[in-house]
Structure formats: C-alpha cells, structure tokens
Design an enzyme around this catalytic site. Structure first.
Site, PDB file in Angstrom:
ATOM      1  CD  GLU A  82      -1.105  -0.222   3.800  1.00 40.79           C
ATOM      2  OE1 GLU A  82      -2.443   0.209   3.334  1.00 40.79           O
ATOM      3  OE2 GLU A  82      -0.750  -0.348   4.717  1.00 40.79           O
ATOM      4  CE  LYS A 137       7.647   5.325   4.986  1.00 38.49           C
ATOM      5  NZ  LYS A 137       7.676   6.993   5.195  1.00 38.49           N
ATOM      6  CG  ASP A 197       6.505  12.480   4.058  1.00 40.19           C
ATOM      7  OD1 ASP A 197       6.948  11.836   5.061  1.00 40.19           O
ATOM      8  OD2 ASP A 197       7.282  13.304   3.520  1.00 40.19           O
ATOM      9  CE1 TYR A 228      -6.789   7.468   3.259  1.00 38.21           C
ATOM     10  CE2 TYR A 228      -5.755   9.625   3.715  1.00 38.21           C
ATOM     11  CZ  TYR A 228      -6.816   8.858   2.819  1.00 38.21           C
ATOM     12  OH  TYR A 228      -7.243   9.561   1.681  1.00 38.21           O
ATOM     13  CE  LYS A 241      11.203   6.022   2.960  1.00 30.11           C
ATOM     14  NZ  LYS A 241      12.086   7.236   3.208  1.00 30.11           N
ATOM     15  CB  CYS A 267      39.993  21.944  15.252  1.00 30.96           C
ATOM     16  SG  CYS A 267      38.122  21.939  15.893  1.00 30.96           S
ATOM     17  CB  CYS A 320      39.150  23.809  19.557  1.00 32.54           C
ATOM     18  SG  CYS A 320      40.131  22.324  18.810  1.00 32.54           S
ATOM     19  CB  CYS A 333      39.169  17.768  16.160  1.00 40.92           C
ATOM     20  SG  CYS A 333      39.605  18.802  17.477  1.00 40.92           S
ATOM     21  CB  CYS A 344      37.220  19.981  20.467  1.00 42.10           C
ATOM     22  SG  CYS A 344      36.375  21.190  19.216  1.00 42.10           S
TER      23      CYS A 344
END
Length: 648
Positions: free
Chosen positions: A108, A110, A112, A215, A304, A398, A401, A414, A419
């Site tokens: 059936e 799907k 959203d 539904y 999907k 990084c 930091c 890092c 950090c």
C-alpha cells in the site's frame, strides 16, 4: 427537544459527516448540516450533563493545555527498513523466503505525515499517542478528537490500538499556507511538518482548523482472529476508518514492481504526499516467525520512490565537528525546493568524496533527496564553470578550537577532547533517547550550558545546581527542577545504556549489551583477545573500544563512580537438555513465543529465526508452517511444546 430526539439528530450528523469526510460523497448540503449542527449545540448548551461522548460538536476543540504528557504504547511502534532499488527489494524478499518460505505480500502507499497510535477501550477512543521513540510518545487525544476521519467510538469490545498516519492533503496544505501568509505568519515547509505541527498545538481549536486526515496502516494491541493483516485492516475500515486509495496483494518481485510503478504514475493524482510503498508479509503467523531486529520488523519494509533531482549551486563549505572529533564537510547551496521542502545544505561525508567528485566552491551540481534521506550531491556539472570557482582545501586545524587535526586520509579528526563542538555533540548523544534519555536536555540547552561554561563534559551534568541554571535564557523554576530531576533519575541505569551513551565509535546498543554482560565495570581493562571472542564483535569494534578506553580511562571510572550503573550478573545456565543448543520456535503456543524464547535463552539455548542443518531442535505449536516442514526434510529433531516442557 427530548434527549431521544437529540440522540437521533447526533446519529444523522455523524452519518452526514462520515459521507462528507470519509467517503467523500456528501449526502446533505452545508446549509442542512449547519442548521442541524446548531440545533444539537443549542440542546447541549442547555443540557451540559447530557452531552454525548461522541457528539460531532466535540470535533471543534477548545481544550488548552500547558504541555503534553508522555504516554506508553501497549505494543511498541516500530519504524521500517528502507529499500531503494529493485535489487534491494529482491534481497529483502530472498531473506524473507529463506526464513519462512514463500508468502503473500500486502502492499500500500506510504504517506508522508506524522505516525499516530489510537487506543480504543470498549469502543471508546481513550487515548491518542504520537510515535515518540516507539515505546513512549506524547498524548495528544484532545487534538486528535478534532480529526473528522477518526471515529470517537467504534463497534469493538476490549482494547485495540489502531496505528496510522496523520496527513494533510496537498490542496489543504496550500490553503493553510496561503492563510498563514495573509495573517503574517511563517508558512510550513511541507505537508508533513504541517501535520506534525498541527498535532502539537496546545490549543486543540487550532488543530481543528487544520484539515488533518487519518489513514490507518496497522495494529498494535488487538484480539482480532483473522490470519492475514490485510483481513484485519478490512475489519478496521469497516469500523469507519479511511481506506487507502490503492492497495494490492502481491506474490513475488514482478507483481511488487508492477504495483510500485503504478503508484509512481499516480503520484500527482493521489491527494496526499507519498514517499514510497510499504511491503508487508500478509500472514500474521509468518510475521511472528520473522520477528524483529533491534530497530525494525523483519516482515515489512518501505520501498522508497526515486529521488527527486534538482540543479543548484555550491556557495560555501561548512565544517562540522562531531562527538568523536571527525570533521565533516557540508555544502551550503543556493536554496532549492524539493518535494515541498526547502533545501539549503547537503552532506559531503568526507574530503575524499570532494576530491573524487572534483567539487569546487561555485560549482553547479545535481542534488537529490528521497523521503527522509539527507540531501546529497550526486554530480558536479563542471562544463558550466566560468573560472570563478574556488578549490576546496583540506583543513589542517580544527574549525572550532584551532588545534592541529589528525589527517587519516578518509577521515580528518580533531584530537582535542576539550573541543567545544566535541563536548556539545557528545553530551547531546549522551542525553538522547535510547542512551540516558534525559528528558528536557535538548541540543539548544546543551549549547547554552557549554557556552556559558556551566558544564565542560558529560560529568559536569551531575554537578549542576539550581543556582547554576537560574537566570539563563529560557530557564524557569519548573523547567530547572524537571531537568535536574531527569539527570538524577539516570543514576543506577543499566550499564549497557551508559556504555552506549558514551558515544564510542562502532559500539551501538546490541554491542553494549554484550560487553556489559561479559565484562561489567571491568570493561575499562578488557583486552583485544577478550573482546573479539564475544559473538558479533569484530576487530574494528574492539580497536575502537580499546582506543576510547585508553584516552578516557580515568574519565570513565569517574562516570562509573558518579552514576553507579546497574551491572547485570552473567548467570551460567544449569545443565539441561537445551544448554548450548540452537533452537527454532514455530506455531502458536500456550503462551507467547517471546516468553518461551526468553525461558530458553535463560537455559543457555541460542534461539534462531531460521532452520538449518546446524539447528538442534525445532519446537512447534499449533498451525506450525514451513519451518516444521523444513526441519523434517533436514532430519532436525522436532518437539511439541508439551514434549519440550517434559524434557525440562
């Protein structure tokens, strides 16, 4: 008007509303409905003690709450495994057939929207709960009562949980956004956000105006005796619930593919947003045989729809530092609409991928998004370059930091445990559901606490005091007390949850349970040989754990001391006929198979979902199916439930 006349008019109103909202075939004019509705309302105003529980006047809302309370589902609400290609569907089907033999599939659309669980007791709607984490959701009954396609009463005795999706039709979504813009409010990004946002209104009269639709797609607790899920759902539709516009019984990949492509061709005609098709094993006893993983049922998946592609431009690259220190590049793109959602960012995973794609800042790219999948760049359109593009340089320090990074090729990390981004993300992970589940400690609050230097690491949570939080933005007395209590409530949690919450790379809930049971608090001193000896734990997981404990040894011991986690004793099973044996269960038994499985596992048996030559026993109940047949063909020992109990 007498009470008897009032009851008759209610039944007429319900009949007219059902024809209008559910069947989509009006049998009365708006004028007739409004006239009768106000006659009923006048009677109820004059006789408040006689208002019927299922009166249509209760659909307009008006209940205003301070906040939503949590509520438990009787049976867990699972999420689904996603598949995207024909090959992935075939692999899923092959696994299913391997475990339970040939079966019928119920397919059936799907939709959203927002998942919802409706609990009816003796025919009355008593509670509506959002999915939440699958075990506990938010109780939104007052709001759901305003949804016209949700019956307030049904012809069913006992308890039944009816699961489904709350959605907004596409034309209603556009009308709502138009109204919001005219009133100077921000429009919703897509119908799913509109549905979820409408359900979480503290004032139920706001929800009533949002044109929500329910539904049903499944069941939780129920005592229906039909042997197929599709037959159970037919019963649900007969109770007065909406039936999906298309559904089909399929046998094998050819029929599944044909129905899937038919749904795609109807995508624009169907009034709700669809993001795929759900495939379910239809036979209920085979669903039970297949069972569940930690996250999803093995008997259903979401196929999907193809991703929607759009062309956009990369304006910049942002660097994100995760809890393990891995630096992830994110593309900031020209905002583009994909299936109702405005996309402004796309993941790039790592710098090797940037180099593989040859991506530069300023490039035109093809971006895809499929349902819940994070938008990603699939192709760089380098033929559109004009010379203004800028090369993307691998970072040497990084971005948060400033400390020197470790470049391992695919991953750039890092190494600084202090950090701020690592600290923030590790605390967010620590507090989330499935880990320590600290209610009220969301990402924004964690960021504030770290920024204001109220906490510097996970341990700091347990040293917070009321005065530390007083005066911070958004922190009122009630909220502070609830947060501090939620932190205190985590003391004494099972050890596996604490291990999982530490955020050790590659170590999830299943591995954490195995490690906690094997080592207890001695996990800090576990060796490589001891770890890889555990079933299901490989060398990569072991090395990740060892590295984490080497760097954070003292810190973990302090956590153990502070939280005092509950350590489950590893009990050696007494000698019995099923110790160290591989057992398969099939058919209906005197108690649920889950109880039998738990009993056998405590006896030291390994309970498997499929029969093979390595199976020692197949224990069967009534209506046993293909597993029993396969066991007999392989010469595997078979036992009735009574024979099993006699052996014990």
């Amino acid at each position: 008007m007498t009470n008897e006349q009032y009851q008759e008019k209610i039944q007429i109103l319900k009949k007219w509303a059902y024809a209008y909202y559910v069947v989509d075939n009006p049998i009365a004019t708006d004028e007739e409905y409004d006239k009768l509705y106000h006659e009923v309302l006048d009677y109820e105003t004059a006789n408040p003690s006689e208002v019927a529980e299922d009166s249509p006047t209760k659909r307009v809302g008006g209940v205003v709450r301070d906040e939503f309370s949590k509520a438990k589902h009787i049976k867990r609400m699972w999420s689904m495994e996603d598949v995207f290609t024909t090959n992935e569907v075939q692999e899923w089907l092959d696994r299913t057939v391997k475990n339970v033999g040939d079966c019928t599939y119920f397919c059936e659309p799907k939709f959203d929207g927002a998942s919802m669980n409706l609990l009816y007791e003796d025919g009355k709607l008593v509670r509506a709960i959002t999915r939440g984490d699958g075990a506990v959701g938010e109780e939104v009954t007052d709001n759901v009562r305003t949804i016209r396609s949700v019956p307030l009463s049904i012809e069913y005795e006992g308890l039944i949980e009816i699961r489904g999706e709350v959605v907004i039709r596409k034309d209603d979504f556009e009308a709502i956004n138009k109204e919001r813009l005219e009133e100077g409010e921000q429009s919703f990004a897509n119908p799913r956000n509109a549905a979820a946002g409408s359900l979480r209104q503290l004032d139920s009269s706001v929800t009533a105006k949002r044109r929500l639709v329910f539904y049903p797609w499944g069941l939780g607790e129920n005592s229906l005796e039909e042997s197929k899920l599709s037959e159970k759902m037919d019963f649900v539709y007969e109770l007065g619930f909406l039936e999906p516009p298309h559904a089909q019984e399929c046998n094998g990949i050819e029929e599944i593919e044909a129905f899937y492509h038919n749904l795609i061709s109807l995508r624009d005609e169907i009034p709700m947003i669809m993001d795929g098709m759900v495939i379910k094993v239809d036979e209920v006893n085979l669903q039970e045989d297949l069972g569940y993983t930690v996250k999803v049922p093995k008997w259903m998946c979401a196929y999907k729809f193809p991703a929607v592609e759009k062309v956009t431009k990369v304006n910049a690259i942002t660097l994100q530092v995760g809890r393990t220190g891995v630096i992830t590049p994110v593309a900031e793109v020209e905002p583009v609409e994909v299936e109702g959602a405005i996309i402004a960012r796309a993941t790039l995973h790592n710098f090797d991928e940037i180099e593989r794609k040859g991506l530069m800042i300023g490039d035109s790219v093809i971006l895809i998004r499929s349902g819940d999948v994070i938008p990603k760049i699939t192709k760089v359109l380098d033929d559109r370059r004009d010379g203004s593009e800028v090369e993307i340089i691998r970072p040497t320090e990084c971005p948060t930091c400033g400390s020197e990074v470790l470049d391992e090729g695919t991953l750039i990390k890092c190494q600084n445990l202090d950090c701020p981004d690592r600290v923030v993300n590790s605390i967010i992970h620590f507090a989330k559901k499935g880990c320590m589940n600290i209610d009220g400690l969301g990402s924004k609050i964690v960021e504030i606490l770290v920024k204001e230097h109220k906490i510097e690491d996970i341990l700091g949570l347990y040293h917070l005091k009321f005065e530390d939080l007083e005066g911070l933005e958004g922190f009122k007395e009630k909220r502070i007390s609830k947060l501090l209590q939620a932190i205190a409530d985590t003391k004494g949690v099972p050890l596996y949850r604490l291990i999982s919450a530490m955020g050790i790379e590659h170590i999830g809930e299943v591995a954490s349970k195995s490690l906690a049971l094997e080592f207890g608090l001695s996990i800090v001193d576990a060796t490589l040989e001891e770890i890889v000896a555990i079933d299901g734990l490989g060398e990569e997981m072991a090395n990740s754990l060892l590295e984490f404990m080497r760097v954070n040894y003292d810190f973990v011991l302090k956590l153990f001391e502070e939280i005092q986690p509950t350590v489950e004793e590893k009990v050696e099973a007494v000698e019995n006929p099923f110790k160290d044996k591989t057992v398969v269960l099939t058919g209906s038994m005197s108690v649920s198979r889950g109880i039998v499985k738990e009993m056998l596992e405590k006896l030291g048996a390994k309970v498997s979902g499929s029969v093979s030559k390595k199976t020692d026993y197949v224990i069967y109940g009534e209506d046993a199916g293909s597993k029993l047949t396969k066991a007999e063909s392989l010469g595997v020992n078979t036992l009735t439930e009574d024979e099993m109990r006699e052996m014990l």
